[in-house]
Design a protein around this motif. Structure first.
Motif, mmCIF file in Angstrom:
data_model
loop_
_atom_site.group_PDB
_atom_site.id
_atom_site.type_symbol
_atom_site.label_atom_id
_atom_site.label_comp_id
_atom_site.label_asym_id
_atom_site.label_seq_id
_atom_site.Cartn_x
_atom_site.Cartn_y
_atom_site.Cartn_z
ATOM 1 N N TYR A 122 32.857 39.651 43.004
ATOM 2 C CA TYR A 122 32.870 38.594 41.994
ATOM 3 C C TYR A 122 32.130 37.357 42.485
ATOM 4 C CZ TYR A 122 36.318 41.123 39.173
ATOM 5 O OH TYR A 122 36.965 42.045 38.378
ATOM 6 N N LEU A 123 32.301 37.016 43.742
ATOM 7 C CA LEU A 123 31.628 35.851 44.294
ATOM 8 C C LEU A 123 30.107 36.036 44.320
ATOM 9 C CD1 LEU A 123 34.025 34.934 47.237
ATOM 10 C CD2 LEU A 123 33.627 33.603 45.159
ATOM 11 N N ALA A 124 29.668 37.268 44.474
ATOM 12 C CA ALA A 124 28.233 37.546 44.530
ATOM 13 C C ALA A 124 27.597 37.663 43.152
ATOM 14 C CB ALA A 124 27.987 38.831 45.323
ATOM 15 N N SER A 125 28.411 37.638 42.111
ATOM 16 C CA SER A 125 27.916 37.830 40.745
ATOM 17 C C SER A 125 27.606 36.496 40.087
ATOM 18 C CB SER A 125 28.959 38.579 39.920
ATOM 19 O OG SER A 125 28.556 38.669 38.563
ATOM 20 N N ASN A 126 26.652 36.527 39.157
ATOM 21 C CA ASN A 126 26.331 35.352 38.351
ATOM 22 C C ASN A 126 27.020 35.380 36.993
ATOM 23 O OD1 ASN A 126 24.541 34.170 40.236
ATOM 24 N ND2 ASN A 126 22.916 35.586 39.598
ATOM 25 N N ARG A 127 27.815 36.405 36.747
ATOM 26 C CA ARG A 127 28.477 36.537 35.458
ATOM 27 C C ARG A 127 29.688 35.610 35.355
ATOM 28 N NH1 ARG A 127 29.174 42.816 33.887
ATOM 29 N NH2 ARG A 127 29.741 41.792 31.936
ATOM 30 N N GLN A 128 30.004 35.208 34.135
ATOM 31 C CA GLN A 128 31.261 34.505 33.898
ATOM 32 C C GLN A 128 32.377 35.541 33.909
ATOM 33 O OE1 GLN A 128 32.462 33.070 29.911
ATOM 34 N NE2 GLN A 128 32.571 31.036 30.823
ATOM 35 N N ILE A 129 33.379 35.339 34.762
ATOM 36 C CA ILE A 129 34.450 36.315 34.942
ATOM 37 C C ILE A 129 35.787 35.638 34.664
ATOM 38 C CG2 ILE A 129 35.625 37.841 36.571
ATOM 39 C CD1 ILE A 129 32.916 37.947 38.121
ATOM 40 N N ILE A 130 36.548 36.212 33.756
ATOM 41 C CA ILE A 130 37.907 35.761 33.504
ATOM 42 C C ILE A 130 38.849 36.835 34.031
ATOM 43 C CG2 ILE A 130 39.621 35.105 31.774
ATOM 44 C CD1 ILE A 130 37.347 34.146 30.019
ATOM 45 N N ALA A 131 39.693 36.468 34.971
ATOM 46 C CA ALA A 131 40.622 37.405 35.596
ATOM 47 C C ALA A 131 42.042 36.958 35.284
ATOM 48 C CB ALA A 131 40.397 37.452 37.104
ATOM 49 N N PHE A 132 42.825 37.858 34.661
ATOM 50 C CA PHE A 132 44.185 37.455 34.325
ATOM 51 C C PHE A 132 45.212 38.445 34.848
ATOM 52 C CE2 PHE A 132 43.593 40.159 30.533
ATOM 53 C CZ PHE A 132 44.850 40.740 30.370
ATOM 54 N N ASP A 133 46.385 37.912 35.111
ATOM 55 C CA ASP A 133 47.511 38.713 35.586
ATOM 56 C C ASP A 133 48.789 37.987 35.195
ATOM 57 O OD1 ASP A 133 47.737 41.158 37.785
ATOM 58 O OD2 ASP A 133 49.522 39.897 37.737
ATOM 59 N N GLN A 134 49.880 38.734 35.038
ATOM 60 C CA GLN A 134 51.149 38.114 34.676
ATOM 61 C C GLN A 134 51.856 37.504 35.880
ATOM 62 O OE1 GLN A 134 53.587 40.658 32.286
ATOM 63 N NE2 GLN A 134 55.096 39.079 31.821
ATOM 64 N N SER A 135 51.528 37.966 37.063
ATOM 65 C CA SER A 135 52.179 37.478 38.273
ATOM 66 C C SER A 135 51.471 36.245 38.810
ATOM 67 C CB SER A 135 52.196 38.563 39.349
ATOM 68 O OG SER A 135 52.595 38.032 40.597
ATOM 69 N N LEU A 136 52.157 35.134 38.844
ATOM 70 C CA LEU A 136 51.579 33.902 39.368
ATOM 71 C C LEU A 136 51.310 34.013 40.864
ATOM 72 C CD1 LEU A 136 50.672 31.005 38.858
ATOM 73 C CD2 LEU A 136 53.054 30.272 39.205
ATOM 74 N N GLN A 137 52.169 34.707 41.581
ATOM 75 C CA GLN A 137 51.959 34.856 43.018
ATOM 76 C C GLN A 137 50.702 35.664 43.317
ATOM 77 O OE1 GLN A 137 53.570 33.259 45.439
ATOM 78 N NE2 GLN A 137 54.725 32.244 43.800
ATOM 79 N N MET A 138 50.434 36.671 42.506
ATOM 80 C CA MET A 138 49.196 37.424 42.667
ATOM 81 C C MET A 138 47.987 36.523 42.422
ATOM 82 S SD MET A 138 49.340 40.571 43.666
ATOM 83 C CE MET A 138 50.175 42.163 43.622
ATOM 84 N N LEU A 139 48.075 35.678 41.409
ATOM 85 C CA LEU A 139 46.970 34.773 41.117
ATOM 86 C C LEU A 139 46.779 33.748 42.227
ATOM 87 C CD1 LEU A 139 47.584 34.222 37.298
ATOM 88 C CD2 LEU A 139 45.754 35.571 38.360
#
Length: 274
Positions: A122-139
Motif C-alpha cells: 500500500y505504501l508503494a502504491s499511488n492509488r487512493q486506498i480506504i481500509a476498514f475494519d470493525q476492530s479499533l485495535q487492529m486499526l
C-alpha cells in the motif's frame, strides 16, 4: 493527544459531518473519500488518523483483545505452512495483484485487519486506498505499522472503523475491492459478496480469499476445530464457495493453495456507473 483534545475533535466532526457536499469537512489529505459514503453517514475521528462510521458508543470487538497475538501467529510462515498449506508470501502476492489491477482507481480493503500482509504494498502504491475494519485495535496496529515503515502516516491511505455487515459506501465507487481471509468467519457470505461487488465500477474487480475444506487432513481438522469453538462458520468446500460467489461477469478466476481459496470476481451485472 490528550483525551480532552480528542473529545474536541469528536465534537467538531460530529457537528459537521452529516451528509456531504459543500458543507462537509475535509477529513484527510486523501481528498474526497468522505463523499463515497452513503447519504447521511456520520464519521467521527476516534484516534489520530483513524475515523469511525460506527455509532458513538463504546464498541468491543472480538479481535480487540487478540490483535497482538493474531499478528504474532498468523504472520508466521510456520503457522500458515502447517495449518493451511500456504505462506504469508501468497497473501502479499495476491494483494499486490489487486493493487496492480488498476493503475490509479480507488481501492477498498474490506476487513483490512492490521494490514499485516498489505502495508508495504500500500505504501508503494499511488492509488487512493480506504481500509476498514470493525476492530479499533487492529486499526491502531495498522496505523503503527504504516508509520513505522514510512516514517509518517501516508496521505493516500484512509483507516476507517466500520462494520462489514453494514457496508457504508455508495455503489459503483471503487475500481478494486479486496477482502482477504474473512469469508470463513462470515455466515452471510451470500449477502456480503453481492454487496461488495455492487461497490465496483464497471470492469472493476473483487479479490477474495477464504479457507475451504478440501481433503487436506491437517487443515480440515483445524477448520473443524475452529468451527466447534465458534471462531469460524461451518467450513465450506470449494464447490460451496463457488456457489456462494455465484455467476460473475468479466474476467473471473478461482484457485486454491492448500486450504486457502483465491478468487477474483468481476463487477455485478447491475452495478451502475463506471
Amino acid at each position: 493527544m490528550t483525551e480532552s483534545q480528542l473529545e474536541g475533535k469528536r465534537l467538531q466532526v460530529n457537528s459537521a459531518v452529516v451528509g456531504f457536499g459543500a458543507n462537509s469537512v475535509h477529513m484527510n489529505h486523501s481528498d474526497g473519500w468522505q463523499a463515497l459514503l452513503t447519504k447521511g453517514c456520520v464519521i467521527r475521528l476516534v484516534e489520530d488518523d483513524i475515523y469511525s462510521a460506527l455509532p458513538d458508543v463504546q464498541h468491543t470487538h472480538l479481535y480487540d483483545k487478540r490483535a497482538t497475538a493474531y499478528d504474532a501467529v498468523v504472520g508466521t510462515w510456520l503457522y500458515n505452512r502447517v495449518m493451511w498449506g500456504t505462506s504469508p508470501a501468497d497473501y502479499v502476492t495476491f494483494a499486490r495483484e489487486a493493487l496492480d489491477s488498476h493503475p490509479k482507481g480507488r481501492m477498498l480493503d474490506a476487513a483490512c485487519g492490521s494490514l499485516l500482509f498489505t502495508a508495504q504494498s500500500y505504501l508503494a502504491s499511488n492509488r487512493q486506498i480506504i481500509a476498514f475494519d470493525q476492530s479499533l485495535q487492529m486499526l491502531k496496529r495498522a496505523r503503527a505499522r504504516l508509520i513505522q515503515l514510512a516514517g509518517a502516516f501516508p496521505e493516500h491511505i484512509v483507516l476507517l472503523q466500520a462494520d462489514l455487515s453494514n457496508v457504508v459506501f455508495q455503489p459503483a465507487t471503487f475500481d478494486t475491492v479486496l477482502c482477504m481471509n474473512v469469508l470463513h468467519q462470515f455466515a452471510a457470505a451470500t449477502e456480503l459478496i453481492p454487496k461488495l461487488r455492487g461497490l465496483l465500477v464497471n470492469r472493476g474487480q473483487l479479490y477474495l480469499t477464504s479457507l475451504v475444506s478440501n481433503g487436506r487432513y491437517v487443515g480440515d481438522r483445524w477448520l473443524a476445530a475452529l468451527y466447534k469453538t465458534g471462531e469460524f462458520v461451518r467450513p465450506r468446500t470449494s464447490a460451496e464457495l463457488i456457489k456462494v460467489m455465484g455467476e460473475t461477469v468479466g474476467e473471473t478466476s478461482y484457485g486454491t493453495k492448500g486450504n486457502m481459496a483465491f478468487a477474483t470476481l468481476g463487477a455485478d451485472l447491475e452495478t451502475p456507473g463506471g
